[in-house]
Motif scaffolding. Structure first.
Motif, PDB file in Angstrom:
ATOM      1  N   GLY A 178      21.881   0.368 -20.902  1.00 32.86           N
ATOM      2  CA  GLY A 178      22.023   1.451 -19.925  1.00 32.86           C
ATOM      3  C   GLY A 178      20.691   2.025 -19.486  1.00 32.86           C
ATOM      4  O   GLY A 178      20.497   2.352 -18.311  1.00 32.86           O
ATOM      5  N   MET A 179      19.737   2.142 -20.424  1.00 28.17           N
ATOM      6  CA  MET A 179      18.414   2.656 -20.091  1.00 28.17           C
ATOM      7  C   MET A 179      17.715   1.737 -19.094  1.00 28.17           C
ATOM      8  O   MET A 179      17.123   2.197 -18.112  1.00 28.17           O
ATOM      9  CB  MET A 179      17.580   2.795 -21.351  1.00 28.17           C
ATOM     10  CG  MET A 179      18.086   3.833 -22.329  1.00 28.17           C
ATOM     11  SD  MET A 179      17.224   3.758 -23.928  1.00 28.17           S
ATOM     12  CE  MET A 179      15.529   4.006 -23.412  1.00 28.17           C
ATOM     13  N   SER A 208      25.305   4.686 -20.595  1.00 27.73           N
ATOM     14  CA  SER A 208      24.505   5.806 -21.086  1.00 27.73           C
ATOM     15  C   SER A 208      25.346   6.963 -21.598  1.00 27.73           C
ATOM     16  O   SER A 208      24.803   7.861 -22.261  1.00 27.73           O
ATOM     17  CB  SER A 208      23.582   6.321 -19.971  1.00 27.73           C
ATOM     18  OG  SER A 208      22.715   5.297 -19.517  1.00 27.73           O
ATOM     19  N   SER A 211      25.099   7.794 -25.290  1.00 27.47           N
ATOM     20  CA  SER A 211      23.863   8.426 -25.757  1.00 27.47           C
ATOM     21  C   SER A 211      23.701   9.826 -25.193  1.00 27.47           C
ATOM     22  O   SER A 211      22.902  10.612 -25.687  1.00 27.47           O
ATOM     23  CB  SER A 211      22.651   7.575 -25.344  1.00 27.47           C
ATOM     24  OG  SER A 211      22.472   7.616 -23.935  1.00 27.47           O
ATOM     25  N   SER A 213      22.562  10.466 -22.226  1.00 25.73           N
ATOM     26  CA  SER A 213      21.435  10.495 -21.294  1.00 25.73           C
ATOM     27  C   SER A 213      21.861   9.883 -19.961  1.00 25.73           C
ATOM     28  O   SER A 213      21.661   8.693 -19.708  1.00 25.73           O
ATOM     29  CB  SER A 213      20.245   9.724 -21.889  1.00 25.73           C
ATOM     30  OG  SER A 213      19.148   9.732 -21.006  1.00 25.73           O
ATOM     31  N   THR A 214      22.435  10.717 -19.090  1.00 25.24           N
ATOM     32  CA  THR A 214      23.015  10.209 -17.840  1.00 25.24           C
ATOM     33  C   THR A 214      22.263  10.685 -16.600  1.00 25.24           C
ATOM     34  O   THR A 214      22.687  10.404 -15.476  1.00 25.24           O
ATOM     35  CB  THR A 214      24.486  10.658 -17.724  1.00 25.24           C
ATOM     36  OG1 THR A 214      24.546  12.097 -17.822  1.00 25.24           O
ATOM     37  CG2 THR A 214      25.328  10.060 -18.851  1.00 25.24           C
TER      38      THR A 214
END
Length: 230
Positions: A178-179, A208, A211, A213-214
């Motif tokens: 995703g990152m 993401s 985690s 972190s979107t």
């Protein structure tokens, strides 16, 4: 795995110091933004336990994790990295040297010392390559893409992100995918490529969410739609 570890925290008092330290180091290694405070507590506990045990090798691992999790918000982070460097030397396993390079790169990036950050992440990539860790090398590429994005080297971001995505998919690894997708989506949106950025951003968002972190995939979609006048 992640949820099971979180359910066990805080740990029972009857664990041996060695078992408790190992669990804490594992928990500190989980990259879940919504559980950052738990990771910080676990990393600090692992540090205390490995000091008591006299295990300088594992102490270096725990110090690196603390540095990566805490970031700029923790006073004394430079001292944490300096202590890690006394535990992890040129004679240490390449994996540990790569982790130390990642911690140094992250700190340099926070200080906007982009040249130092790039050197550290390049070192992380090289050490991972020498260690035979493809996953470690792809993580380093993602880290390098953050530096490139911050200094406006958009083509470099796209190249590094695509290579990381292809490698992670080939390895069947979802972690960090995703990152890399988010970085690629942002870079393509900034460059104005005629591609389906919202679809890529959606994939990055879905990966993401675990985690927490979107921000980047949402930013990529918003930037692309703004360019399209929507």
């Amino acid at each position: 795995g992640i949820e099971r570890m979180l359910r066990l925290w805080p740990l029972p008092a009857d664990l041996s110091p060695l078992d408790e330290a190992g669990f804490c180091l594992g928990l500190a290694s989980l990259r879940v933004a919504s559980k950052r405070e738990v990771a910080l507590q676990a990393a600090q506990r692992a540090i205390d336990l490995y000091r008591q045990l006299g295990d300088h090798s594992r102490l270096g691992d725990a110090l690196c994790r603390l540095a990566c999790v805490a970031g700029r918000e923790m006073p004394g982070i430079d001292q944490v990295i300096a202590e890690a460097a006394t535990c992890i030397t040129a004679a240490s396993p390449l994996r540990q040297q790569a982790n130390l390079a990642m911690a140094r790169g992250g700190r340099a990036l926070e200080l906007h010392d982009f040249a130092a950050a790039a050197r550290a992440f390049h070192q992380q990539a090289e050490l991972s390559r020498r260690d035979g860790s493809e996953l470690g090398e792809y993580m380093a590429l993602i880290n390098l893409s953050y530096v490139s994005l911050d200094i406006g080297q958009i083509d470099a971001v796209i190249a590094a992100s695509r290579r990381a995505i292809e490698g992670l998919r080939r390895l069947g690894v979802r972690y960090n995918l995703g990152m890399a997708q988010a970085q690629l989506a942002v870079a393509l949106a900034v460059r104005g490529d005629d591609v389906d950025v919202p679809s890529l951003a959606r994939k990055a968002f879905d990966h993401s969410c675990r985690s927490g972190s979107t921000f980047r995939p949402l930013m990529a979609a918003a930037l692309h739609l703004a360019r399209q006048g929507d």
